[in-house]
Design a protein around this motif. Structure first.
Motif, PDB file in Angstrom:
ATOM      1  N   VAL A 137      10.969   6.423  13.105  1.00  0.00           N
ATOM      2  CA  VAL A 137      11.302   7.991  13.187  1.00  0.00           C
ATOM      3  C   VAL A 137      12.274   8.395  14.228  1.00  0.00           C
ATOM      4  CG1 VAL A 137      10.598  10.345  13.196  1.00  0.00           C
ATOM      5  CG2 VAL A 137       9.376   8.924  11.740  1.00  0.00           C
TER       6      VAL A 137
ATOM      7  N   MET B 212      -6.101  -3.686  16.124  1.00  0.00           N
ATOM      8  CA  MET B 212      -4.970  -2.506  16.339  1.00  0.00           C
ATOM      9  C   MET B 212      -4.538  -1.769  14.930  1.00  0.00           C
ATOM     10  SD  MET B 212      -1.499  -3.331  18.773  1.00  0.00           S
ATOM     11  CE  MET B 212      -2.665  -3.907  19.873  1.00  0.00           C
ATOM     12  N   SER B 213      -5.264  -2.332  13.920  1.00  0.00           N
ATOM     13  CA  SER B 213      -4.836  -1.630  12.546  1.00  0.00           C
ATOM     14  C   SER B 213      -5.540  -0.148  12.832  1.00  0.00           C
ATOM     15  CB  SER B 213      -5.845  -2.470  11.514  1.00  0.00           C
ATOM     16  OG  SER B 213      -7.114  -2.663  11.787  1.00  0.00           O
TER      17      SER B 213
ATOM     18  N   TYR C 148      -1.443  12.543  19.783  1.00  0.00           N
ATOM     19  CA  TYR C 148       0.149  11.789  19.463  1.00  0.00           C
ATOM     20  C   TYR C 148       1.164  13.176  19.447  1.00  0.00           C
ATOM     21  CZ  TYR C 148      -1.921   7.402  17.463  1.00  0.00           C
ATOM     22  OH  TYR C 148      -2.394   6.227  17.556  1.00  0.00           O
TER      23      TYR C 148
ATOM     24  N   PRO D 124      -7.720   3.633  19.873  1.00  0.00           N
ATOM     25  CA  PRO D 124      -7.639   4.785  19.040  1.00  0.00           C
ATOM     26  C   PRO D 124      -8.786   5.185  18.343  1.00  0.00           C
ATOM     27  CG  PRO D 124      -5.876   3.541  18.327  1.00  0.00           C
ATOM     28  CD  PRO D 124      -6.427   2.798  19.299  1.00  0.00           C
TER      29      PRO D 124
ATOM     30  N   ARG E 170      -0.168  15.737  -0.729  1.00  0.00           N
ATOM     31  CA  ARG E 170       1.113  14.441  -0.864  1.00  0.00           C
ATOM     32  C   ARG E 170       2.061  14.838  -2.033  1.00  0.00           C
ATOM     33  NH1 ARG E 170       1.969   9.947   2.375  1.00  0.00           N
ATOM     34  NH2 ARG E 170      -0.207  10.351   3.510  1.00  0.00           N
TER      35      ARG E 170
ATOM     36  N   VAL F 295      -7.176  12.539  17.754  1.00  0.00           N
ATOM     37  CA  VAL F 295      -5.978  11.411  18.012  1.00  0.00           C
ATOM     38  C   VAL F 295      -4.773  12.069  17.657  1.00  0.00           C
ATOM     39  CG1 VAL F 295      -4.963   9.233  17.207  1.00  0.00           C
ATOM     40  CG2 VAL F 295      -7.512   9.600  17.587  1.00  0.00           C
TER      41      VAL F 295
ATOM     42  N   LEU G 204       4.780  13.601  12.741  1.00  0.00           N
ATOM     43  CA  LEU G 204       4.949  12.659  11.417  1.00  0.00           C
ATOM     44  C   LEU G 204       3.846  11.886  11.650  1.00  0.00           C
ATOM     45  CD1 LEU G 204       8.397  12.780  10.764  1.00  0.00           C
ATOM     46  CD2 LEU G 204       6.726  14.264   9.483  1.00  0.00           C
ATOM     47  N   LYS G 205       3.782  10.876  12.785  1.00  0.00           N
ATOM     48  CA  LYS G 205       2.926   9.941  13.129  1.00  0.00           C
ATOM     49  C   LYS G 205       1.439  10.312  12.876  1.00  0.00           C
ATOM     50  CE  LYS G 205       1.392   6.178  15.417  1.00  0.00           C
ATOM     51  NZ  LYS G 205       1.800   4.887  15.045  1.00  0.00           N
ATOM     52  N   ALA G 206       1.189  11.581  13.531  1.00  0.00           N
ATOM     53  CA  ALA G 206      -0.151  12.050  13.454  1.00  0.00           C
ATOM     54  C   ALA G 206      -0.589  12.424  11.814  1.00  0.00           C
ATOM     55  CB  ALA G 206      -0.486  13.195  14.559  1.00  0.00           C
ATOM     56  N   ARG G 207       0.318  13.208  11.362  1.00  0.00           N
ATOM     57  CA  ARG G 207      -0.194  13.850   9.985  1.00  0.00           C
ATOM     58  C   ARG G 207       0.066  12.689   8.781  1.00  0.00           C
ATOM     59  NH1 ARG G 207      -0.964  19.321  10.127  1.00  0.00           N
ATOM     60  NH2 ARG G 207      -2.685  19.311  11.774  1.00  0.00           N
ATOM     61  N   THR G 208       1.179  12.150   8.918  1.00  0.00           N
ATOM     62  CA  THR G 208       1.449  11.212   7.689  1.00  0.00           C
ATOM     63  C   THR G 208       1.314   9.720   8.114  1.00  0.00           C
ATOM     64  OG1 THR G 208       3.819  11.034   7.967  1.00  0.00           O
ATOM     65  CG2 THR G 208       3.300  12.871   7.053  1.00  0.00           C
ATOM     66  N   GLY G 209       1.302   9.293   9.428  1.00  0.00           N
ATOM     67  CA  GLY G 209       1.246   8.087   9.568  1.00  0.00           C
ATOM     68  C   GLY G 209       2.623   7.356   9.655  1.00  0.00           C
ATOM     69  N   ALA G 210       3.668   8.095   9.501  1.00  0.00           N
ATOM     70  CA  ALA G 210       4.909   7.629   9.647  1.00  0.00           C
ATOM     71  C   ALA G 210       5.290   6.815  11.007  1.00  0.00           C
ATOM     72  CB  ALA G 210       6.107   8.776   9.591  1.00  0.00           C
ATOM     73  N   HIS G 211       5.808   5.732  10.927  1.00  0.00           N
ATOM     74  CA  HIS G 211       5.980   4.966  12.283  1.00  0.00           C
ATOM     75  C   HIS G 211       7.006   5.421  13.108  1.00  0.00           C
ATOM     76  CE1 HIS G 211       5.516   1.496  14.910  1.00  0.00           C
ATOM     77  NE2 HIS G 211       4.866   1.145  13.935  1.00  0.00           N
TER      78      HIS G 211
ATOM     79  N   ALA H 176      -0.997   1.671  17.462  1.00  0.00           N
ATOM     80  CA  ALA H 176      -2.205   1.804  16.424  1.00  0.00           C
ATOM     81  C   ALA H 176      -1.833   1.936  15.050  1.00  0.00           C
ATOM     82  CB  ALA H 176      -3.314   2.556  16.940  1.00  0.00           C
TER      83      ALA H 176
ATOM     84  N   VAL I  90       9.646   7.723   4.733  1.00  0.00           N
ATOM     85  CA  VAL I  90       8.623   6.807   5.466  1.00  0.00           C
ATOM     86  C   VAL I  90       7.392   7.881   5.724  1.00  0.00           C
ATOM     87  CG1 VAL I  90       8.302   6.367   7.699  1.00  0.00           C
ATOM     88  CG2 VAL I  90      10.285   5.411   6.724  1.00  0.00           C
ATOM     89  N   ALA I  91       7.678   9.276   5.935  1.00  0.00           N
ATOM     90  CA  ALA I  91       6.656  10.156   6.077  1.00  0.00           C
ATOM     91  C   ALA I  91       5.928  10.578   4.754  1.00  0.00           C
ATOM     92  CB  ALA I  91       7.381  11.461   6.831  1.00  0.00           C
TER      93      ALA I  91
ATOM     94  N   ILE J 262      13.588   9.138   6.942  1.00  0.00           N
ATOM     95  CA  ILE J 262      12.391   9.943   7.740  1.00  0.00           C
ATOM     96  C   ILE J 262      11.319  10.430   6.677  1.00  0.00           C
ATOM     97  CG2 ILE J 262      11.398  11.735   9.189  1.00  0.00           C
ATOM     98  CD1 ILE J 262      14.223  11.496  10.802  1.00  0.00           C
TER      99      ILE J 262
ATOM    100  N   PHE K 199      -9.007   4.135  11.877  1.00  0.00           N
ATOM    101  CA  PHE K 199      -9.863   5.445  11.755  1.00  0.00           C
ATOM    102  C   PHE K 199      -9.040   6.312  11.024  1.00  0.00           C
ATOM    103  CE2 PHE K 199      -6.340   5.098  14.939  1.00  0.00           C
ATOM    104  CZ  PHE K 199      -5.821   6.241  14.588  1.00  0.00           C
TER     105      PHE K 199
ATOM    106  N   GLY L  93       3.886   5.882   3.927  1.00  0.00           N
ATOM    107  CA  GLY L  93       2.887   6.217   4.741  1.00  0.00           C
ATOM    108  C   GLY L  93       3.041   5.146   5.652  1.00  0.00           C
ATOM    109  N   ARG L  94       1.577   4.787   6.070  1.00  0.00           N
ATOM    110  CA  ARG L  94       1.391   3.657   7.041  1.00  0.00           C
ATOM    111  C   ARG L  94       1.650   2.403   6.568  1.00  0.00           C
ATOM    112  NH1 ARG L  94      -2.272   7.440   6.224  1.00  0.00           N
ATOM    113  NH2 ARG L  94      -2.262   8.380   8.359  1.00  0.00           N
TER     114      ARG L  94
END
Lengths: 431, 390
Positions: B171, A1-2, B272, B258, A30, B268, B160-167, B390, A411-412, A408, A5, A416-417
């Motif tokens: 958000v 699930m990580s 999203y 994904p 960034r 993807v 934001l999820k798609a572009r930066t991965g922000a959860h 994911a 985090v964005a 927000i 990609f 990041g992730r």
């Protein structure tokens, strides 16, 4: 699930190979974006705050019963605001042009901090503002958020998603007040803690033994506890008000430490629940990262199959982690009743569990990170309350939503992730 | 364990996970036992436990049975009760779909509250700003505005999820709080606030923007409105989108795995953004239905937790559009009956939440029901969500 990609994670940028040359395109983008954010903050201070600012702002930084009395901070408003505009502008411009590389997160954090200071100085212009009481409130309000996040960390490090933090807080708050009223505060605290543990046991049994979808159970815990406590409040507590009148834990001064100016009243003149939070954050950090139990818990959260093949009992580890998470959640619930007002109101946790959830993710599933995030949210909540008292020309609603917007953006833009434990949310079947 | 595109050409394997495939169960005929007996026994068991809780708070057995009779009467006992049940179910269908659709793409949309509020606010704005328009123009316009309001609030976390991965969980939670504050502000602004009022309350919408009441010709007190058909239409549309179009196949493929979807050439990022925008529009329509069909205005907290209830409805409906409609009607019936029960039997409506929670547990864990009643269950527990996605 990580997210295998996805593009390369932020870490490679933060470690920074050499200079801007070493950055790839998304890293440059960034850096540009956070540079623009800082420049916007500078512009906001210059446009919103500077024009109608005059006089001095007075910040009280000692409480009346402090051993060492400090004079109130008197700040010239106009000069301070211009200084902040200059610093923000300089940092933003350098970030935009060359990037601060690995210190970028820190710099952006400082920028938001400076912006907050500018806002406070501007709002206080010509008035007096008790900074110290706000900081004391910050630490107090961050406590249930931090403990809620800690509850989530414990569960999720073992691979069990805990959406039910809100329900655990509310359940703890309710049983804490009822038992606290009938027997006494300490027994109430114990009852609150155990209530969280029982709710977590439900989560553990259903997710580990029955392999029910973990998010379903969490949502169920939230609905169940909200319904049950509201029902019992309306049916029982209203008729028996003496069951809803618990003693409140007093603030305890820690000798010597509480005499330190500012830091003392902030951290060392709080209730037992706040001290419990310090101890729990420290001990969970130690347990998770420095003991055999922690290693096993984390391994089950990352790769249960591998842990199982090495002889670790996945079910047992998950039971321990989830139930201890629940105990922490129930303990946190006591803050709402035994720690503050001594009475229960329907739905009084008001989404704190969800803020705790966000703090857990913000803090990257790490107890100390979660505490940091909780402090930010706690600061925001107490700032909102203080600003409601000051008479300022811009709507308080916008100030109140600022911390959520900042979260927000952060985090964005920078965190990041954050990566959850790899097996988070997945039931495990032994083969 | 695989899902296949509508034309049968492409197949995607999800990334492991034990238990029977959720997707296969939807495409093959459901065993009648698990389809009907288990849910029925789940409802029955939840009611029995609820009854025990009522009795524990000092009611006698006959009083408890009287309370349950009131619950039944208030939900299906008369045309008026059925009208109330369907009125309560309407927003739940929308918010349930908003959560279910996101689940299908592996996203967890906790932001129903905020999306509902923004949709409702924009619908109200359109409802009172335009005057002199005929109903056939004004009403659709207000509905579209409501959908757009929600879509914007859904687009942000998706983007934001798609572009930066922000959860998306962080958000959407944060955007809920932003929306609460924004509504508080707007309701006191000159744009929205009713003239001559100091409390936060919006202007009343024009007659031409109101969703027509379906049964007002029988009894003006029956509140069920056209929004019900919009909700059912939305459920059919989402079913068609998910299972009969390539776009829906991409949604499900991204939800299942994904990485595989990306290697199969799907975007993807696009999925999203699109999924969250549509989910936001659905939740926005829930708010639209509330303000145009029932309230005629906006006031603080008109979301009333409907966005969160949508999570429960989506989970109970197993993220399947038809299941969401059924779950929403069940919950709507319990809410309607609960109001009647509170008024006529003096048993607090909060008990309904307890019963709803118990029903979800028993439906989600058929093994519990099987163990109590010794019914043979063919299915194990279902995985509907994907943890943190994911």
């Amino acid at each position: 699930m990580s997210a295998t990609f996805e593009k390369p994670p932020v870490e490679s940028y933060e470690r920074g190979e050499k200079r801007t040359k070493g950055l790839n395109r998304s890293q440059i983008r960034r850096a540009r974006i956070s540079g623009i954010v800082m420049l916007l903050l500078a512009a906001a201070v210059a446009v919103l705050f500077v024009p109608n600012a005059e006089g001095v702002a007075t910040f009280g930084i000692s409480t009346v019963d402090d051993a060492i009395q400090l004079d109130a901070l008197v700040v010239p408003v106009q000069a301070t605001l211009w200084a902040i505009v200059l610093i923000l502008g300089f940092m933003g411009a350098s970030q935009f042009v060359k990037g601060f590389q690995r210190r970028a997160t820190l710099i952006l954090g400082i920028s938001f901090g400076l912006f907050t200071i500018a806002m406070m100085v501007w709002a206080t212009a010509g008035a007096e503002f008790s900074l110290i009481s706000m900081l004391v409130a910050t630490v107090s309000r961050c406590t249930p958020i931090a403990l809620g996040a800690l509850s989530g960390v414990l569960c999720e490090r073992s691979g069990v998603v805990n959406i039910g933090i809100e329900g655990m807080l509310l359940g703890g708050a309710f049983s804490g007040v009822v038992i606290g009223s009938l027997v006494g505060g300490w027994v109430g605290l114990l009852a609150a803690t155990l209530t969280g543990g029982i709710l977590a046991l439900l989560l553990a049994v259903l997710s580990v033994n029955f392999r029910v979808d973990q998010i379903i159970i969490g949502v169920v815990i939230n609905i169940l506890v909200l319904g049950l406590t509201s029902f019992l409040t309306a049916q029982v507590l209203v008729k028996n008000p003496e069951w809803n009148d618990a003693p409140i834990f007093p603030s305890i001064q820690i000798p010597l430490l509480s005499d330190i100016p500012v830091i003392g009243p902030m951290f060392f003149n709080q209730t037992i629940i706040v001290y419990g939070m310090y101890v729990l954050v420290a001990s969970v950090t130690y347990l998770l990262f420095r003991t055999r139990w922690g290693l096993r818990t984390r391994s089950v959260g990352e790769n249960p199959r591998a842990a199982d093949s090495l002889g670790v009992s996945v079910a047992k580890v998950r039971y321990w982690a989830v139930v201890s998470g629940g105990l922490v959640g129930g303990f946190a619930g006591a803050w709402f009743t035994l720690g503050t007002v001594g009475r229960f109101d329907e739905g009084m946790t008001a989404g704190t569990g969800f803020i705790g959830l966000a703090a857990m993710i913000f803090g990257a599933w790490n107890p100390v990170g979660a505490l940091g995030a909780a402090l930010i949210f706690g600061f925001a909540e107490s700032l909102e309350q203080k600003f409601a008292l000051l008479d300022i020309p811009i709507p308080t609603e916008f100030l109140a939503m600022a911390p959520y917007l900042v979260t927000i953006v952060v985090v964005a833009g920078l965190v990041g992730r954050a990566r959850p434990p790899a097996a988070d949310g997945q039931p495990y079947t032994k083969e | 364990m695989s899902i296949t595109s509508p034309d049968g050409q492409t197949t995607i394997e999800p990334d492991g996970g034990p238990g029977p495939s959720f997707f296969r169960k939807l495409t093959t005929a459901t065993d009648w036992r698990t389809g009907l007996v288990i849910p029925a026994l789940a409802v029955f068991t939840a009611l029995v436990i609820g009854g025990i809780i009522i009795m524990l708070t000092g009611y006698s057995l006959s009083e408890t049975l009287a309370a349950y009779r009131a619950l039944l009467e208030g939900s299906v006992g008369s045309l008026r009760a059925i009208s109330q049940t369907l009125t309560e179910a309407t927003p739940l269908i929308f918010t349930g779909l908003a959560v279910a659709l996101a689940f299908r793409a592996g996203l967890f949309n906790i932001g129903g509250e905020g999306q509902l509020l923004m949709g409702g606010m924009l619908a109200v704005l359109a409802g009172f700003t335009f005057t002199g328009l005929p109903l056939v123009i004004h009403l659709p316009l207000a509905i579209v505005c409501g959908a757009i309001g929600g879509a914007i609030w859904g687009f942000i976390p998706g983007f934001l999820k798609a572009r930066t991965g922000a959860h998306e969980v962080i958000v959407t939670i944060m955007l809920n709080y932003v929306a609460y504050r924004l509504v508080d502000y707007l309701l006191k602004s000159a744009l929205f606030q009713r003239e001559g009022r100091n409390d936060p309350i919006s202007k009343t919408i024009e007659e031409s923007a109101k969703l027509p009441k379906l049964l007002a010709w029988v009894d003006p007190a029956m509140r069920v409105h056209l929004g019900l058909f919009l909700a059912i239409g939305a459920a059919i549309f989402i079913w068609w989108l998910l299972f009969r179009t390539n776009t829906g196949f991409e949604f499900r493929a991204v939800g299942a795995n994904p990485s595989a979807a990306r290697y199969a050439g799907m975007s993807v990022t696009k999925v999203y953004i699109l999924v969250m925008t549509i989910a936001g529009a659905l939740a926005g329509l829930a708010g639209t239905g509330q303000v145009l069909g029932l309230l005629d205005r906006a006031s603080p907290g008109f979301s009333a937790g409907l966005g969160f209830d949508g999570i429960a409805v989506a989970l109970l409906g197993r993220s399947n559009p038809a299941g969401v409609v059924a779950a929403a009607v069940l919950f709507g019936g319990l809410n309607a009956g609960g109001q009647y029960m509170q008024a006529n039997a003096n048993v607090g409506i909060d008990l309904i939440s307890v019963i709803q929670a118990l029903i979800i547990i028993f439906v989600a864990a058929p093994a519990l029901i099987s163990a109590i009643y010794r019914v043979k269950s063919t299915t194990g527990s279902t995985q509907i969500s994907k943890g943190w996605g994911a």
